[in-house]
Design a protein around this motif. Structure first.
Motif, PDB file in Angstrom:
ATOM      1  N   THR A  17     -92.384  65.393 -34.590  1.00  0.00           N
ATOM      2  CA  THR A  17     -93.674  65.690 -33.971  1.00  0.00           C
ATOM      3  C   THR A  17     -93.634  67.012 -33.220  1.00  0.00           C
ATOM      4  OG1 THR A  17     -94.170  63.334 -33.777  1.00  0.00           O
ATOM      5  CG2 THR A  17     -95.439  64.839 -32.387  1.00  0.00           C
ATOM      6  N   THR A  18     -92.573  67.246 -32.477  1.00  0.00           N
ATOM      7  CA  THR A  18     -92.426  68.507 -31.757  1.00  0.00           C
ATOM      8  C   THR A  18     -92.525  69.680 -32.714  1.00  0.00           C
ATOM      9  OG1 THR A  18     -91.046  67.501 -30.039  1.00  0.00           O
ATOM     10  CG2 THR A  18     -90.858  69.886 -30.323  1.00  0.00           C
ATOM     11  N   THR A  19     -91.888  69.549 -33.864  1.00  0.00           N
ATOM     12  CA  THR A  19     -91.911  70.630 -34.846  1.00  0.00           C
ATOM     13  C   THR A  19     -93.280  70.749 -35.515  1.00  0.00           C
ATOM     14  OG1 THR A  19     -89.533  70.457 -35.237  1.00  0.00           O
ATOM     15  CG2 THR A  19     -90.857  71.468 -36.985  1.00  0.00           C
ATOM     16  N   THR A  20     -93.901  69.623 -35.833  1.00  0.00           N
ATOM     17  CA  THR A  20     -95.224  69.668 -36.448  1.00  0.00           C
ATOM     18  C   THR A  20     -96.206  70.419 -35.559  1.00  0.00           C
ATOM     19  OG1 THR A  20     -94.835  67.517 -37.526  1.00  0.00           O
ATOM     20  CG2 THR A  20     -97.109  68.297 -37.410  1.00  0.00           C
ATOM     21  N   VAL A  21     -96.258  70.034 -34.295  1.00  0.00           N
ATOM     22  CA  VAL A  21     -97.217  70.628 -33.351  1.00  0.00           C
ATOM     23  C   VAL A  21     -96.910  72.103 -33.111  1.00  0.00           C
ATOM     24  CG1 VAL A  21     -97.962  70.615 -30.937  1.00  0.00           C
ATOM     25  CG2 VAL A  21     -97.810  68.465 -32.225  1.00  0.00           C
ATOM     26  N   ASN A  22     -95.653  72.407 -32.829  1.00  0.00           N
ATOM     27  CA  ASN A  22     -95.311  73.767 -32.417  1.00  0.00           C
ATOM     28  C   ASN A  22     -95.208  74.740 -33.587  1.00  0.00           C
ATOM     29  OD1 ASN A  22     -95.073  73.479 -29.476  1.00  0.00           O
ATOM     30  ND2 ASN A  22     -93.482  71.999 -30.010  1.00  0.00           N
ATOM     31  N   LEU A  23     -94.769  74.265 -34.728  1.00  0.00           N
ATOM     32  CA  LEU A  23     -94.778  75.124 -35.916  1.00  0.00           C
ATOM     33  C   LEU A  23     -96.219  75.377 -36.341  1.00  0.00           C
ATOM     34  CD1 LEU A  23     -93.436  76.610 -38.265  1.00  0.00           C
ATOM     35  CD2 LEU A  23     -93.236  74.402 -39.448  1.00  0.00           C
ATOM     36  N   GLY A  24     -97.053  74.340 -36.298  1.00  0.00           N
ATOM     37  CA  GLY A  24     -98.460  74.513 -36.656  1.00  0.00           C
ATOM     38  C   GLY A  24     -99.148  75.529 -35.770  1.00  0.00           C
ATOM     39  N   ALA A  25     -98.921  75.431 -34.453  1.00  0.00           N
ATOM     40  CA  ALA A  25     -99.542  76.365 -33.511  1.00  0.00           C
ATOM     41  C   ALA A  25     -99.014  77.779 -33.711  1.00  0.00           C
ATOM     42  CB  ALA A  25     -99.298  75.895 -32.078  1.00  0.00           C
ATOM     43  N   GLY A 229    -100.706  68.310 -23.118  1.00  0.00           N
ATOM     44  CA  GLY A 229    -101.573  68.400 -24.284  1.00  0.00           C
ATOM     45  C   GLY A 229    -101.599  69.775 -24.910  1.00  0.00           C
ATOM     46  N   LEU A 230    -100.465  70.472 -24.825  1.00  0.00           N
ATOM     47  CA  LEU A 230    -100.409  71.852 -25.325  1.00  0.00           C
ATOM     48  C   LEU A 230     -99.171  72.072 -26.182  1.00  0.00           C
ATOM     49  CD1 LEU A 230    -101.291  73.752 -22.021  1.00  0.00           C
ATOM     50  CD2 LEU A 230    -102.809  73.491 -24.012  1.00  0.00           C
ATOM     51  N   ALA A 231     -99.316  72.949 -27.180  1.00  0.00           N
ATOM     52  CA  ALA A 231     -98.149  73.442 -27.897  1.00  0.00           C
ATOM     53  C   ALA A 231     -97.377  74.362 -26.958  1.00  0.00           C
ATOM     54  CB  ALA A 231     -98.581  74.198 -29.153  1.00  0.00           C
ATOM     55  N   ILE A 232     -96.099  74.540 -27.221  1.00  0.00           N
ATOM     56  CA  ILE A 232     -95.261  75.331 -26.325  1.00  0.00           C
ATOM     57  C   ILE A 232     -95.745  76.776 -26.234  1.00  0.00           C
ATOM     58  CG2 ILE A 232     -93.614  75.901 -28.161  1.00  0.00           C
ATOM     59  CD1 ILE A 232     -92.845  75.309 -24.398  1.00  0.00           C
ATOM     60  N   ILE A 233     -96.327  77.314 -27.303  1.00  0.00           N
ATOM     61  CA  ILE A 233     -96.794  78.695 -27.288  1.00  0.00           C
ATOM     62  C   ILE A 233     -97.958  78.885 -26.315  1.00  0.00           C
ATOM     63  CG2 ILE A 233     -98.484  78.479 -29.169  1.00  0.00           C
ATOM     64  CD1 ILE A 233     -97.429  81.169 -30.221  1.00  0.00           C
ATOM     65  N   ASP A 234     -98.674  77.801 -26.009  1.00  0.00           N
ATOM     66  CA  ASP A 234     -99.763  77.852 -25.035  1.00  0.00           C
ATOM     67  C   ASP A 234     -99.296  77.427 -23.640  1.00  0.00           C
ATOM     68  OD1 ASP A 234    -101.777  78.613 -26.950  1.00  0.00           O
ATOM     69  OD2 ASP A 234    -101.679  76.549 -27.691  1.00  0.00           O
ATOM     70  N   TYR A 235     -98.350  76.510 -23.594  1.00  0.00           N
ATOM     71  CA  TYR A 235     -97.866  76.007 -22.307  1.00  0.00           C
ATOM     72  C   TYR A 235     -96.979  77.027 -21.606  1.00  0.00           C
ATOM     73  CZ  TYR A 235     -95.351  73.044 -18.984  1.00  0.00           C
ATOM     74  OH  TYR A 235     -94.791  72.513 -17.853  1.00  0.00           O
ATOM     75  N   ASP A 236     -96.054  77.621 -22.333  1.00  0.00           N
ATOM     76  CA  ASP A 236     -95.159  78.623 -21.755  1.00  0.00           C
ATOM     77  C   ASP A 236     -94.738  79.597 -22.848  1.00  0.00           C
ATOM     78  OD1 ASP A 236     -93.309  80.157 -20.435  1.00  0.00           O
ATOM     79  OD2 ASP A 236     -92.159  78.488 -19.610  1.00  0.00           O
ATOM     80  N   VAL A 244     -88.342  80.372 -30.323  1.00  0.00           N
ATOM     81  CA  VAL A 244     -87.704  79.883 -31.548  1.00  0.00           C
ATOM     82  C   VAL A 244     -88.733  79.336 -32.541  1.00  0.00           C
ATOM     83  CG1 VAL A 244     -85.457  79.458 -30.504  1.00  0.00           C
ATOM     84  CG2 VAL A 244     -87.172  77.628 -30.507  1.00  0.00           C
ATOM     85  N   TYR A 245     -89.799  78.713 -32.043  1.00  0.00           N
ATOM     86  CA  TYR A 245     -90.813  78.232 -32.986  1.00  0.00           C
ATOM     87  C   TYR A 245     -91.600  79.397 -33.589  1.00  0.00           C
ATOM     88  CZ  TYR A 245     -89.999  73.263 -32.742  1.00  0.00           C
ATOM     89  OH  TYR A 245     -89.424  72.019 -32.884  1.00  0.00           O
TER      90      TYR A 245
END
Length: 259
Positions: A17-25, A229-236, A244-245
């Motif tokens: 899930t972490t990869t799905t969300v963050n790779l998608g974003a 409720g945020l992908a890592i690219i939006d959170y930090d 890395v993502y």
């Protein structure tokens, strides 16, 4: 037509899930239209992108697409991230396998639904449950390729043979064009001998071009992002996790000559 990537591993807690969300974003941030399909009854990709499950309207989730034939176009929800949308899931999906059992052509329900909307996106990422049941068979039948997250732990390779055998069976019976998109090492701690040993084992188990050069480290900010409720690219966006993502997205896109 969108390139459809299923993220799968029957082991839980490996970073699907972490990869799905963050790779998608990350792919969306590079200007590509991305749809995430949450096919896990836990619905973590849904909540991880800021969608409150209590606000999802009746017949507006992936369960209704698979079981009741609702159009995917009617269940897609925008996220706060540009170019990124999601088909949500709730715990209702847990009963889908029993309800699908008597259905004709049940293995192709998702594929048929995706055929009607895939022109609207560049990439479709599907987050799978930690199992190899009917839902996963549906996503494998619909997908162009499978991305396999593998946690850098002692039991990393356990069960991979079963997963690869399932992929082979789907290729022979339902989807002859299904490929392995890549194998992604997750939760890597480069300071430990164990992580290094697992990484070497995974790179020896698969061919060189099947394992991504990018590895996902253990990162506190990555763990914190879903609670907001945020992908890592939006959170930090300056965190190691975002970096890395971003690199993984570039690596995935480069493989399709879309960077």
């Amino acid at each position: 037509m969108a390139h459809i990537i299923a993220l799968a591993n029957q082991k839980g807690g490996v970073g699907k899930t972490t990869t799905t969300v963050n790779l998608g974003a990350a792919i969306a941030s590079l200007g590509h239209r991305v749809l995430i399909i949450d096919a896990d009854p836990q619905g973590n990709a849904t909540s991880g992108l800021g969608i409150k499950k209590s606000t999802i309207e009746p017949e507006h989730e992936i369960y209704d697409v698979l079981v009741h034939g609702v159009s995917l176009a009617d269940v897609i929800i925008p996220t706060s991230h540009d170019n990124l949308e999601i088909v949500p899931a709730t715990i209702r999906l847990a009963g889908a396998e029993l309800e699908l059992a008597p259905v004709m052509a049940l293995e192709t329900r998702l594929k048929e639904a995706l055929n009607l909307i895939s022109d609207e996106y560049d990439y479709i990422l599907v987050d799978n449950p930690p199992s190899l049941g009917l839902i996963t068979i549906n996503t494998f039948t619909a997908a162009d390729s499978i991305l396999i997250p593998v946690q850098a732990e002692y039991y990393a390779l356990e069960g991979l043979g079963q997963l690869l055998n399932s992929i082979t069976q789907i290729k022979s019976l339902l989807n002859p064009n299904l490929d392995i998109e890549g194998v992604l090492l997750t939760m890597v701690d480069a300071r430990t001998n164990l992580s290094n040993e697992v990484e070497n084992a995974v790179r020896n188990y698969f061919t060189t071009d099947q394992v991504y050069k990018t590895v996902i480290p253990r990162n506190v900010r990555l763990s914190e992002a879903p609670s907001h409720g945020l992908a890592i690219i939006d959170y930090d966006p300056k965190s190691r996790g975002a970096e890395v993502y971003g690199k993984l997205a570039e690596e995935v896109l480069a493989a399709h000559d879309n960077i």
